[in-house]
Enzyme design. Structure first.
Site, short mmCIF file in Angstrom:
data_model
loop_
_atom_site.label_atom_id
_atom_site.label_comp_id
_atom_site.label_asym_id
_atom_site.label_seq_id
_atom_site.Cartn_x
_atom_site.Cartn_y
_atom_site.Cartn_z
N ASP A 55 17.35 8.67 -32.31
CA ASP A 55 16.27 9.22 -31.50
C ASP A 55 15.00 9.32 -32.32
O ASP A 55 15.05 9.46 -33.55
CB ASP A 55 16.63 10.63 -30.99
CG ASP A 55 17.79 10.62 -30.01
OD1 ASP A 55 18.01 9.57 -29.38
OD2 ASP A 55 18.47 11.65 -29.90
N SER A 56 13.85 9.29 -31.65
CA SER A 56 12.58 9.40 -32.37
C SER A 56 12.48 10.73 -33.13
O SER A 56 11.86 10.80 -34.19
CB SER A 56 11.41 9.25 -31.40
OG SER A 56 11.47 10.24 -30.39
#
Length: 349
Positions: free
Chosen positions: A120-121
């Site tokens: 995930d970012s």
């Protein structure tokens, strides 16, 4: 006045020195030559430097195209895994001076580079990267185990199941103890069933669920599916925060785990921070290259170091020497989507 006198003295001294040496035609020519010779030398040096630079870039380009294998980089919080891969690719292309006009008339050869196992970012940690024929090994990364350190926050639920989303629910957590958390972890260990998050890389009609959610479209939750948790332990509890050490198989969502733990405790929870410390044989401390090490030479060394991490049947055979005069970089973007979690998407470019 003093300056003028000094200039005169200097000039006189020069004339005196010249007077001491009988001037011949050869000496006169030599005396007159330095300005022109210096200019010619400067031009020659510049040409040689430029030529050497081109040769150096060509050598780097050839070396870049010959890289083949799997290594790991350190993904920081912020960029998506795809954005980080593009940043890595751009740095390598810039270092090798590719593509350049000198290469455009030559035979094209594609540089393949991709990652296996999306982060995930908002997460950081190990991101496994394949280059050259190493992209074909990324699938094996999906079947290997992964290890995470996750910090969860009790009392708040979000639509993304982590701190980047909108708060959708709040519940009390003040009566939850460390023993309560430790007592339920066994329920989430071993072969279990897990419902993946709506915000994920899983797809519906060819589009990511997360993309559909951001558009405001109604998305139905995917059915629960089998996943494996090899180990799960509570490292720290300081309400409302709790820290988990998780080792799991492919297709597992830490966000779903933290959310399910909150529900099991009659409260709710979301992921505050997430760090992947291990993916397959790659560890964050030993193998993940920081961005200042994203150079052709450093990656070549890392590939050599990491080649010993794989069993013989997965080891890549050394590529045959490439004909550097017949190569040019041609970039293309390929996405290989799988029916696994967002931590299990291979991307190559």
């Amino acid at each position: 006045m003093a300056a003028a006198e000094a200039a005169v003295v200097s000039s006189s001294s020069l004339e005196t020195d010249r007077a001491l040496v009988p001037e011949t035609a050869g000496t006169a020519a030599a005396t007159a030559a330095p300005p022109a010779t210096a200019a010619a030398a400067a031009v020659a040096t510049a040409a040689r430097t430029g030529s050497e630079a081109r040769v150096s870039k060509a050598a780097l380009a050839t070396k870049l195209l010959s890289l083949s294998g799997v290594f790991a980089v350190h993904k920081p919080k912020g960029p998506t895994s795809a954005e980080l891969l593009n940043r890595l690719k751009e740095k390598l292309l810039a270092e090798a001076g590719m593509p350049s006009p000198e290469w455009t008339k030559r035979k094209k050869q594609t540089l393949k580079i991709g990652h296996g196992g999306t982060l995930d970012s908002a997460a950081r940690g190990v991101l496994v990267v394949g280059i050259g024929r190493g992209t074909k090994m990324l699938t094996s990364m999906l079947s290997g185990s992964k290890r995470y350190i996750a910090i969860g926050e009790l009392g708040k639920a979000t639509d993304t199941l982590d701190s980047t989303g909108k708060v959708t629910e709040e519940k009390p957590y003040d009566k939850i103890t460390q023993e309560d958390i430790e007592g339920i972890l066994q329920k989430f260990t071993g072969n279990i069933m897990q419902v993946p998050p709506l915000y994920s890389a899983l797809k519906k009609d060819g589009q990511r669920l997360s993309t559909l959610m951001k558009r405001g479209e109604v998305v139905e939750a995917k059915p629960a599916r089998p996943v494996t948790v090899y180990s799960l332990s509570l490292q720290k509890f300081q309400p409302p925060f709790f820290t988990l050490d998780v080792e799991c198989g492919g297709g597992f969502y830490i966000r779903s785990l933290v959310s399910d733990i909150g529900k099991e405790l009659s409260s709710c929870a979301n992921v505050l921070e997430l760090t992947r410390t291990k993916q397959g044989p790659f560890t964050l401390e030993e193998h993940a290259l920081p961005e200042d090490k994203w150079t052709i030479d450093d990656i070549a060394q890392s590939l050599e170091h990491c080649s010993s991490l794989f069993p013989a049947e997965l080891a890549l055979k050394k590529s045959k020497p490439e004909e550097s005069n017949e190569q040019v970089l041609s970039c293309e973007y390929i996405t290989l989507s799988e029916t696994k979690g967002e931590d299990d998407v291979i991307k190559t470019s």
